[in-house]
Design an enzyme around this catalytic site. Sequence first.
Site, PDB file in Angstrom:
ATOM      1  N   GLY A   1       0.806  -1.212   0.000  1.00 18.61           N
ATOM      2  CA  GLY A   1       0.000   0.000   0.000  1.00 18.61           C
ATOM      3  C   GLY A   1       0.844   1.268   0.000  1.00 18.61           C
ATOM      4  O   GLY A   1       0.491   2.256  -0.648  1.00 18.61           O
TER       5      GLY A   1
ATOM      6  N   SER B   1      -3.471  -3.596  -0.330  1.00 19.27           N
ATOM      7  CA  SER B   1      -2.327  -4.323   0.223  1.00 19.27           C
ATOM      8  C   SER B   1      -2.772  -5.731   0.606  1.00 19.27           C
ATOM      9  O   SER B   1      -3.852  -5.913   1.182  1.00 19.27           O
ATOM     10  CB  SER B   1      -1.801  -3.578   1.450  1.00 19.27           C
ATOM     11  OG  SER B   1      -0.690  -4.258   1.973  1.00 19.27           O
TER      12      SER B   1
ATOM     13  N   CYS C   1       1.454   1.088  12.986  1.00 19.50           N
ATOM     14  CA  CYS C   1       2.481   1.584  12.080  1.00 19.50           C
ATOM     15  C   CYS C   1       3.337   2.646  12.750  1.00 19.50           C
ATOM     16  O   CYS C   1       4.437   2.938  12.306  1.00 19.50           O
ATOM     17  CB  CYS C   1       1.838   2.172  10.823  1.00 19.50           C
ATOM     18  SG  CYS C   1       1.122   0.913   9.773  1.00 19.50           S
TER      19      CYS C   1
END
Length: 376
Positions: A70, A196, A316
């Site tokens: 992604g 993704s 993340c």
Amino acid sequence: MKRYLDCNATCPPVQKALDASAQAAIEAVGNPSSLHWAGRAARRIVDDARDALAAYVGCESGSVVFTSGGTEANNIAIHSVLSGLESGRVICTAIEHPAVLKPLQRASDHGFEMVSVRPDANGVVSVESMIDAITDDTRMLCMMLVNNESGAIQPVQQVADYCRSRGISVLVDAVQALGKSVIDFKALDVDFLSLSAHKIGGPKGVGALLVKRGVKLQELAPGGGQERNRRSGTENVPAIAGFAAALGQIDFSAFAPIRNAFEQQLKDQIPEVRVLSEGAPRAANTSLFILPGMDGETLLMQLDLAGFAVASGSACSSGKRDASHVLLAMGLNDATARSSVRVSFGPGNSQEDADALVRALVAARQRLRGMAGLVA
Ligand SMILES: Cc1ncc(COP(=O)(O)O)c(C=O)c1O
């Protein structure tokens, strides 16, 4: 006992994807660009995967450009629009993933005006506020379909329809939407959409950018001209095969009863808990909540010791101690944003996991309050 409840960070691989990747790794000995039999066999695997993905998300096979994930897909789209321009406005939501925010911030260092639009308290960015941000010199608009932290579904279609009427390029980051919300590229009719594989039980390190017919891509890393000169580099054949095989294998909507019961128990047993984005349409597997006065990272470590894998804010951004930009944009203050925990259910999770997590949260809260000298 180990319990994995962090499927928005990455989903455990599904067996079908593992099998398809292994088979492709063994069978596809050639380079998909080679003309001989071995190359053709590898090419067939990539093309079949392309067809399967295109059918799944409602686009032509020619719209699919395989990428490393992604992040790369978002970067290619943004680079493609802005590299030929010198200035103008670029609009995004304030809750985009860093894979959109950072390339836009870089563009703003080079003469573009970046405008990020905040969501309401439920984590939804309104159609009106996105449209209000559009000016005559707006070049691009980026809007995610499902937020990775809250699971809140964004009203992308209406914004895209308006942008089309104004000739503005649109990128939809649909990385968290795959398997959790409907994706129909033809109906959305946007320039770019990013996906993704590892969010749906496919391999890590593979994804795709869907590109509207006629829209030109500017390569980030020019090279051998693979993917019809749109993304150079020898295709990751096993990963691409695994991506296609993972499509449709997980029905995230099936986790709604578990997630809902989990949140109800949590509210019953920890009165001060606050579930975020509860009033918004949201991904059925995601629960983001605040435990006022608790530090999310500390809670996460306590839960880790008890065998639970969950996230505080966005996985993340773990490793750095900043409060989640998504929660700050939703109007939470720094301390409250830091007291968030995200649970995202996926394959293998049961009500028993959810019940056990409630018990662990209650125990962790008691322990932390005890340590702080508060009445448990
Ligand atoms: C909304 C969103 N966009 C983009 C990405 C990046 O995708 P990838 O890990 O495939 O680079 C993520 C991953 O967490 C995401 O949640």
